[in-house]
Design a protein around this motif. Structure first.
Motif, PDB file in Angstrom:
ATOM      1  N   MET A   1       0.839  -1.197   0.000  1.00  0.00           N
ATOM      2  CA  MET A   1       0.000   0.000   0.000  1.00  0.00           C
ATOM      3  C   MET A   1       0.876   1.248   0.000  1.00  0.00           C
ATOM      4  N   SER A   2       0.488   2.255  -0.785  1.00  0.00           N
ATOM      5  CA  SER A   2       1.317   3.445  -0.916  1.00  0.00           C
ATOM      6  C   SER A   2       0.839   4.561  -0.003  1.00  0.00           C
ATOM      7  N   ILE A   3       1.802   5.342   0.468  1.00  0.00           N
ATOM      8  CA  ILE A   3       1.489   6.524   1.275  1.00  0.00           C
ATOM      9  C   ILE A   3       1.015   7.626   0.349  1.00  0.00           C
ATOM     10  N   ARG A   4      -0.212   8.108   0.567  1.00  0.00           N
ATOM     11  CA  ARG A   4      -0.762   9.171  -0.260  1.00  0.00           C
ATOM     12  C   ARG A   4      -0.551  10.548   0.374  1.00  0.00           C
ATOM     13  N   LEU A   5      -0.669  10.649   1.699  1.00  0.00           N
ATOM     14  CA  LEU A   5      -0.508  11.942   2.386  1.00  0.00           C
ATOM     15  C   LEU A   5       0.435  11.752   3.559  1.00  0.00           C
ATOM     16  N   LYS A   6       1.407  12.645   3.661  1.00  0.00           N
ATOM     17  CA  LYS A   6       2.352  12.606   4.774  1.00  0.00           C
ATOM     18  C   LYS A   6       2.333  13.949   5.485  1.00  0.00           C
ATOM     19  N   VAL A   7       2.041  13.920   6.775  1.00  0.00           N
ATOM     20  CA  VAL A   7       2.115  15.104   7.629  1.00  0.00           C
ATOM     21  C   VAL A   7       3.381  14.964   8.451  1.00  0.00           C
ATOM     22  N   ASP A   8       4.310  15.904   8.276  1.00  0.00           N
ATOM     23  CA  ASP A   8       5.657  15.749   8.831  1.00  0.00           C
ATOM     24  C   ASP A   8       6.011  16.940   9.723  1.00  0.00           C
ATOM     25  N   ALA A   9       6.072  16.697  11.048  1.00  0.00           N
ATOM     26  CA  ALA A   9       6.489  17.706  12.034  1.00  0.00           C
ATOM     27  C   ALA A   9       5.714  19.014  11.870  1.00  0.00           C
ATOM     28  N   LEU A  10       4.407  18.893  11.680  1.00  0.00           N
ATOM     29  CA  LEU A  10       3.565  20.052  11.372  1.00  0.00           C
ATOM     30  C   LEU A  10       3.343  20.925  12.607  1.00  0.00           C
ATOM     31  N   GLN A  18       0.643  29.060  19.632  1.00  0.00           N
ATOM     32  CA  GLN A  18       0.906  27.864  18.845  1.00  0.00           C
ATOM     33  C   GLN A  18      -0.104  26.789  19.233  1.00  0.00           C
ATOM     34  N   ILE A  19      -0.785  26.225  18.238  1.00  0.00           N
ATOM     35  CA  ILE A  19      -1.827  25.234  18.468  1.00  0.00           C
ATOM     36  C   ILE A  19      -1.320  23.821  18.213  1.00  0.00           C
ATOM     37  N   LEU A  20      -0.562  23.632  17.139  1.00  0.00           N
ATOM     38  CA  LEU A  20      -0.048  22.318  16.781  1.00  0.00           C
ATOM     39  C   LEU A  20       1.464  22.275  16.954  1.00  0.00           C
ATOM     40  N   HIS A  21       1.949  21.174  17.516  1.00  0.00           N
ATOM     41  CA  HIS A  21       3.370  21.039  17.820  1.00  0.00           C
ATOM     42  C   HIS A  21       3.905  19.740  17.214  1.00  0.00           C
ATOM     43  N   ASP A  22       4.670  19.834  16.124  1.00  0.00           N
ATOM     44  CA  ASP A  22       5.397  18.687  15.565  1.00  0.00           C
ATOM     45  C   ASP A  22       4.495  17.461  15.348  1.00  0.00           C
ATOM     46  N   VAL A  23       3.370  17.673  14.704  1.00  0.00           N
ATOM     47  CA  VAL A  23       2.422  16.577  14.444  1.00  0.00           C
ATOM     48  C   VAL A  23       2.863  15.810  13.199  1.00  0.00           C
ATOM     49  N   SER A  24       2.958  14.488  13.327  1.00  0.00           N
ATOM     50  CA  SER A  24       3.368  13.642  12.205  1.00  0.00           C
ATOM     51  C   SER A  24       2.488  12.398  12.135  1.00  0.00           C
ATOM     52  N   LEU A  62       2.699  16.664   2.539  1.00  0.00           N
ATOM     53  CA  LEU A  62       3.058  16.167   1.213  1.00  0.00           C
ATOM     54  C   LEU A  62       1.943  15.271   0.676  1.00  0.00           C
ATOM     55  N   LEU A  63       1.488  15.550  -0.520  1.00  0.00           N
ATOM     56  CA  LEU A  63       0.488  14.749  -1.205  1.00  0.00           C
ATOM     57  C   LEU A  63       1.167  14.042  -2.372  1.00  0.00           C
ATOM     58  N   ASP A  64       1.231  12.729  -2.289  1.00  0.00           N
ATOM     59  CA  ASP A  64       1.927  11.934  -3.303  1.00  0.00           C
ATOM     60  C   ASP A  64       3.339  12.466  -3.551  1.00  0.00           C
ATOM     61  N   GLY A  65       4.001  12.866  -2.468  1.00  0.00           N
ATOM     62  CA  GLY A  65       5.381  13.316  -2.528  1.00  0.00           C
ATOM     63  C   GLY A  65       5.581  14.781  -2.836  1.00  0.00           C
ATOM     64  N   TYR A 174      -9.019   4.517  -1.599  1.00  0.00           N
ATOM     65  CA  TYR A 174      -8.960   5.834  -0.965  1.00  0.00           C
ATOM     66  C   TYR A 174      -8.112   5.781   0.308  1.00  0.00           C
ATOM     67  N   ALA A 175      -7.415   6.882   0.575  1.00  0.00           N
ATOM     68  CA  ALA A 175      -6.753   7.105   1.858  1.00  0.00           C
ATOM     69  C   ALA A 175      -7.636   8.063   2.643  1.00  0.00           C
ATOM     70  N   ILE A 176      -8.101   7.649   3.822  1.00  0.00           N
ATOM     71  CA  ILE A 176      -9.143   8.389   4.541  1.00  0.00           C
ATOM     72  C   ILE A 176      -8.669   8.753   5.939  1.00  0.00           C
ATOM     73  N   LEU A 177      -8.908  10.015   6.311  1.00  0.00           N
ATOM     74  CA  LEU A 177      -8.740  10.459   7.692  1.00  0.00           C
ATOM     75  C   LEU A 177     -10.126  10.724   8.254  1.00  0.00           C
ATOM     76  N   LEU A 178     -10.484  10.015   9.308  1.00  0.00           N
ATOM     77  CA  LEU A 178     -11.792  10.134   9.942  1.00  0.00           C
ATOM     78  C   LEU A 178     -11.629  10.803  11.294  1.00  0.00           C
ATOM     79  N   VAL A 179     -12.236  11.984  11.440  1.00  0.00           N
ATOM     80  CA  VAL A 179     -12.209  12.722  12.708  1.00  0.00           C
ATOM     81  C   VAL A 179     -13.591  12.651  13.313  1.00  0.00           C
ATOM     82  N   ASP A 180     -13.678  12.181  14.559  1.00  0.00           N
ATOM     83  CA  ASP A 180     -14.987  12.125  15.194  1.00  0.00           C
ATOM     84  C   ASP A 180     -14.828  12.084  16.709  1.00  0.00           C
TER      85      ASP A 180
END
Length: 472
Positions: A1-10, A18-24, A62-65, A174-180
């Motif tokens: 399976m391929s990585i479609r979205l990468k969140v790196d140290a966001l 500051q709200i978000l700290h190094d989210v990956s 990163l979306l598809d790199g 599909y690559a899905i992020l579900l927030v609930d």
């Protein structure tokens, strides 16, 4: 399976905060990843940062790199990053078919929306609006989908349908992020789970592993409650609040179902339950801001079907809303004076003795205070009134644990010395139980526990079942 979205140290900020700290984390084709966290954890900020609605201050998406930093929401959408919104926003003057056409061409397999294509959104049920919102996101042709709070207001059957839909999308790549807020749904529907607290990732992995992590339990429940020794309860005093078989919600959609509870003068009652259980909806109903579909609420002898919030306030109702004082243009001193009226001098001084951190802030406006300071000010102004019934919604939000514990002692004192009845919604379960006489657990809009705070503290399996689905 391929990585479609990468969140790196966001990292992301609002102004100087500051709200978000190094989210990956990563989203992989064919998998559903869940994102959970208590109120104020930064979940919506994270989605907004990933989709371009909030500025990223450090790190990468990163979306598809390809790095998306600096791209607007429209460009990210065109590249295949799509999302739904909590409010199920649709174009109300367009048919379902036209709503889908705005986004792109409709996949034939999409959501079995054929029977709805000629209808306007205002004629749709909540579940049908949700299906159209998902369909519009999919019609754009992207392969990464962020789904924000889709289960709000859904019953058990509709939740099962939602899970089935998301799993079918994943099977199609599909690559899905579900927030609930519904943690049990996340653990059931997802392949991996990200737990966010105060803008940081505290756990990330398969649901079974994440659920058993002690730091996750700490985020939602706090540590083991330390129950103070209290003198035997006095004879039960008069009711200041009686909720009888109440069903209530929004837009004809029930959120709270057949709920009954009461609060007596001089006691603290904790109303617990996972995010999205309906606690704030119930508080709004008691305060006279919502009218029940059925059942009755009697607060300070005022029936909710003809209740007036101003009249309730005059009778002795005070509310501490989630997020602190809404009076951003007045100074802290003016807000306290407004709360106590003619009794300003001595009453304000007595209140500041319990809230010493507010004394140097008296000449600042509500808008100049931090979230935690606004929370303290809202509580102080309510306590200064010496109300007969006090409703407190998510009291500890933005407060350090030690400070929250000391201020909960102020609520305990208010009940013991002035006979105030307190209904306390609190995400930090151990703190709430330590301060409370009795407790209710609300789960998906229904009461699943009624009893003493001591009995609940002694049976953590009840909390595990309601918050995490363990043993349920």
């Amino acid at each position: 399976m391929s990585i479609r979205l990468k969140v790196d140290a966001l990292c992301a900020s609002y102004g100087k905060v500051q709200i978000l700290h190094d989210v990956s984390f990563t989203l992989t084709a064919g998998k559903v990843t869940g994102l959970i966290g208590p109120n104020g954890a930064g979940k919506t900020t994270l989605i907004d940062a990933v989709t371009g609605f909030t500025r990223i201050t450090a790190g990468q998406v990163l979306l598809d790199g390809t790095a998306l930093n600096g791209m607007g929401p429209d460009e990210r959408f065109r590249r295949g990053l799509t999302r739904t919104f909590q409010s199920l926003e649709l174009f109300e003057d367009l048919s379902v078919a036209e709503n889908l056409a705005v986004a792109g061409s409709e996949p034939a397999w999409m959501l079995e929306l054929g029977a709805l294509v000629d209808r306007l959104p205002e004629t749709l049920s909540h579940d049908e609006r949700l299906a159209v919102g998902l369909g519009r996101a999919l019609a754009a042709g992207g392969q990464v989908l962020l789904v924000d709070e889709p289960a709000a207001g859904l019953d058990s059957a509709a939740r099962s349908v939602l899970i089935g839909r998301l799993r079918r999308f994943a099977e199609r790549g599909y690559a899905i992020l579900l927030v609930d807020h519904d943690i049990k749904l996340i653990f059931e529907a997802c392949d991996d789970v990200v737990v966010l607290n105060r803008g940081r990732v505290v756990a990330y992995g398969p649901p079974a592993e994440v659920r058993d992590r002690p730091e996750v339990r700490e985020v939602y429940l706090g540590g083991a409650p330390v129950m103070p020794a209290r003198p035997p309860a006095l004879a039960r005093r008069d009711n200041v609040l009686a909720v009888q078989n109440v069903t209530v919600g929004y837009r004809r959609l029930p959120v709270v179902h057949d709920v009954s509870l009461d609060v007596h003068a001089g006691e603290v009652v904790a109303l617990l339950g996972p995010n999205g259980a309906g606690k704030t909806t119930l508080i709004r109903t008691v305060a006279g801001l919502l009218t029940p579909f059925s059942g009755a609420v009697t607060a300070l002898c005022e029936n909710s079907r003809r209740a007036n919030p101003a009249r309730l306030a005059r009778r002795g109702l005070a509310v501490v809303p989630e997020g602190g004082t809404p009076l951003r243009g007045l100074t802290a001193r003016e807000i306290l004076r407004l709360a106590v009226g003619r009794r300003s001098g001595d009453r304000i001084e007595a209140t500041l003795a319990s809230f010493p951190a507010l004394r140097p802030l008296l000449d600042r406006t509500g808008g100049e205070l931090s979230g935690g300071e606004r929370q303290q000010l809202a509580l102080a102004s309510a306590v200064a009134r010496r109300p007969r019934l006090l409703l407190v919604d998510e009291f500890s939000s933005g407060l350090a644990t030690d400070l929250a514990s000391s201020l909960l002692a102020v609520l305990r004192q208010l009940a013991d010395e002035h006979g105030t009845g307190v209904l306390l919604i609190e995400q930090h379960v151990s703190l709430a139980l330590a301060a409370a006489d009795r407790a209710y657990i609300l789960d998906r809009g229904r009461i699943v526990f009624t009893g003493t705070a001591a009995a609940l503290a002694a049976d953590p399996a009840l909390l595990d079942a309601s918050y995490f689905g363990i043993g349920s």
